[in-house]
Scaffold this motif. Structure first.
Motif, PDB file in Angstrom:
ATOM      1  N   SER A  62       0.833  -1.206   0.000  1.00  0.00           N
ATOM      2  CA  SER A  62       0.000   0.000   0.000  1.00  0.00           C
ATOM      3  C   SER A  62       0.866   1.255   0.000  1.00  0.00           C
ATOM      4  CB  SER A  62      -0.938   0.000   1.213  1.00  0.00           C
ATOM      5  OG  SER A  62      -0.206   0.137   2.424  1.00  0.00           O
ATOM      6  N   LEU A  63       1.986   1.213   0.745  1.00  0.00           N
ATOM      7  CA  LEU A  63       2.908   2.345   0.740  1.00  0.00           C
ATOM      8  C   LEU A  63       3.573   2.496  -0.626  1.00  0.00           C
ATOM      9  CD1 LEU A  63       4.594   1.773   4.233  1.00  0.00           C
ATOM     10  CD2 LEU A  63       2.848   3.465   3.641  1.00  0.00           C
ATOM     11  N   ARG A 117       2.327   1.547  -3.544  1.00  0.00           N
ATOM     12  CA  ARG A 117       1.340   2.047  -4.515  1.00  0.00           C
ATOM     13  C   ARG A 117       1.026   3.522  -4.277  1.00  0.00           C
ATOM     14  NH1 ARG A 117      -0.837  -3.239  -3.356  1.00  0.00           N
ATOM     15  NH2 ARG A 117      -0.515  -4.601  -5.185  1.00  0.00           N
ATOM     16  N   GLN A 118       0.988   3.914  -2.996  1.00  0.00           N
ATOM     17  CA  GLN A 118       0.762   5.327  -2.682  1.00  0.00           C
ATOM     18  C   GLN A 118       1.888   6.185  -3.252  1.00  0.00           C
ATOM     19  OE1 GLN A 118       0.213   6.105   1.492  1.00  0.00           O
ATOM     20  NE2 GLN A 118       0.464   8.314   1.277  1.00  0.00           N
ATOM     21  N   HIS A 119       3.127   5.703  -3.082  1.00  0.00           N
ATOM     22  CA  HIS A 119       4.271   6.435  -3.627  1.00  0.00           C
ATOM     23  C   HIS A 119       4.207   6.473  -5.149  1.00  0.00           C
ATOM     24  CE1 HIS A 119       8.254   8.137  -3.860  1.00  0.00           C
ATOM     25  NE2 HIS A 119       8.694   7.097  -4.572  1.00  0.00           N
ATOM     26  N   GLN A 148       1.557   6.479  -7.005  1.00  0.00           N
ATOM     27  CA  GLN A 148       0.528   7.431  -7.429  1.00  0.00           C
ATOM     28  C   GLN A 148       1.003   8.880  -7.333  1.00  0.00           C
ATOM     29  OE1 GLN A 148      -2.830   6.546  -4.937  1.00  0.00           O
ATOM     30  NE2 GLN A 148      -3.372   4.665  -6.054  1.00  0.00           N
ATOM     31  N   GLN A 149       1.942   9.119  -6.449  1.00  0.00           N
ATOM     32  CA  GLN A 149       2.421  10.480  -6.221  1.00  0.00           C
ATOM     33  C   GLN A 149       3.580  10.856  -7.132  1.00  0.00           C
ATOM     34  OE1 GLN A 149       3.348  10.362  -2.061  1.00  0.00           O
ATOM     35  NE2 GLN A 149       1.200  10.542  -1.400  1.00  0.00           N
TER      36      GLN A 149
END
Length: 470
Positions: free
Chosen positions: A247-248, A250-252, A254-255
């Motif tokens: 999740s971390l 994928r979050q990175h 996306q950013q």
């Protein structure tokens, strides 16, 4: 969980010690940083699709480490036998040297087998039953009188620079048919003569490196895939930890802009997790029938070890792995006692190899599985140390079966002593180009941009030998 919970050195260490992979995750992150994006301009393989219809979906390479003697196994030479003990003049075989040494005939009986009449030594009686499946290339040649150089040329196409291995190129070009196994596996790989370079990915993305099962010196029954599982915590907790990490990631992702390194890292984590359950199941032979075990010579000597390797190769091929290498130990290097050594080593592999061909055929897998048998070079027709033969890259034999190889064919020939090719010579680059072609890959188009140029397995060489393909 928030980032400030791991601000102190102590708690950071605790996080690493209690996480599913520990320092292995740090290492994997480093590997991800090495992964490069595909070349611009579409010259590299950008999708897991062949360039044209493939004859084979996968390759099993049976590697005989050390260099079997072709004139004792697949290339009978009556004149060599009749002139046993006489000097070999260089001019008689195209060499500039005046005297190449003393000829050593072969004591082994050769016979023609199958409807095709392929000549095979008495040392391979079980393999001889499959002669009509085989395409025997008697005109192989390469460079490198030393094992290290010759092994690297066999496995990577080059010896002077670190280059991707054949299996890595296949993985890069085609991907894997399975989402829970790597595309490239090497069973009992050599630890010497190039070591990991022989199954490495070099500048290709790291996910294309071969996954090693054991090494050549370790009995395959005791071999494992390093760092495959975590015995301290269950799969449920591992899944939760991985979900958090992913999740971390994928979050990175996306950013940021599209980052192939992060995408590859996410995919590698998922593959590693799935392999924990898939690999042990395949490596367990308990579900195989006694008839199958007997076919490969398992639980019998001297065939047990190589038989297990060949059966694993079939199971991995059946499960979607693209490139599988099976290696003997460093036991074919017969500078002494070539007769005794050839007898012993052939006895270890004859039944397992014949069993593999039969098993693949019975299961309908041989049609799209290219089996390749060979080594880094052959042995001299001249004697060494009284009863041995020296290294000989100038001319030797390899064979293929299934997966588009033309069955029942003997291609090329060496001179009357087995010294050098005189008809249809096939260089190692040509063999690599031909293997890729059977897989539907154009060796000139399968490239990767690195250090300002497009690299390929065959460098600037190689021609597909269409005559050995169906």
């Amino acid at each position: 969980m928030t980032c400030h919970q791991f601000t102190s050195a102590t708690t950071r260490r605790s996080m690493l010690q209690t996480s599913a992979a520990g320092f292995g995750q740090v290492a994997l992150a480093a590997l991800a940083g090495q992964q490069a994006t595909a070349a611009d301009g579409g010259t590299a393989a950008s999708a897991p699709l062949p360039h044209y219809p493939a004859r084979a979906k996968r390759v099993i390479f049976l590697f005989m480490w050390g260099g079997p003697s072709h004139v004792d196994l697949f290339d009978p030479k009556p004149r060599l036998n009749s002139e046993d003990g006489k000097p070999l003049a260089g001019k008689s075989v195209g060499s500039a040297r005046e005297n190449l040494g003393t000829l050593l005939g072969s004591p082994f009986q050769f016979d023609q087998h199958g409807d095709s009449g392929i000549w095979i030594s008495e040392l391979f009686p079980k393999l001889a039953r499959h002669a009509d499946k085989m395409c025997v290339i008697r005109s192989m040649h390469t460079e490198g009188n030393a094992h290290g150089e010759a092994l690297l040329r066999l496995h990577t196409g080059q010896a002077s620079l670190v280059r991707p291995s054949v299996g890595a190129w296949v993985s890069y070009g085609l991907g894997c048919e399975s989402d829970s196994l790597p595309a490239f596996l090497t069973i009992s790989p050599p630890r010497g003569h190039g070591g990991v370079q022989n199954y490495g990915s070099a500048f290709l993305p790291a996910r294309h490196q071969g996954t090693a099962i054991g090494s050549a010196e370790i009995p395959i029954s005791k071999a494992v895939v390093s760092n495959l599982g975590n015995n301290r915590i269950g799969s449920g907790l591992q899944r939760k930890q991985l979900d958090l990490i992913q999740s971390l990631n994928r979050q990175h992702l996306q950013q940021t802009t599209i980052d192939k390194n992060i995408e590859g890292l996410i995919a590698n984590y998922e593959l590693a997790f799935r392999m924990q359950s898939t690999m042990p199941q395949i490596m367990n032979l308990a579900d195989e029938s006694k008839a199958t075990l007997d076919l490969y010579g398992i639980d019998s000597e001297p065939t047990d070890n190589f038989g297990r390797q060949c059966l694993l190769a079939r199971k991995f091929a059946e499960s979607g792995v693209r490139y599988i290498q099976v290696s003997t130990d460093y036991t074919w290097d017969h500078h002494n006692a070539v007769v005794k050594g050839s007898v012993g080593e052939s006895a270890k592999v004859d039944r397992p190899i014949a069993g593999l061909l039969q098993d693949l055929d019975q299961r309908g897998l041989l049609e799209d599985t290219l089996v390749v048998w060979g080594s880094e070079f052959g042995r001299t027709p001249m004697v060494e140390n009284g009863d041995g033969r020296n290294h000989h890259p100038q001319g030797f034999t390899m064979w293929m079966a299934g997966g588009g190889a033309k069955p029942g064919l003997t291609y090329g020939s060496t001179d009357e002593f087995g010294y050098a090719p005189v008809e249809n010579p096939v260089h190692m680059h040509d063999l690599h180009a031909t293997i890729l072609h059977a897989l539907g890959l154009d060796h000139e188009r399968l490239t990767y941009r690195h250090a300002g140029r497009d690299f390929r397995l065959t460098d600037v060489y190689g021609n597909v030998v269409h005559d050995v393909l169906t």
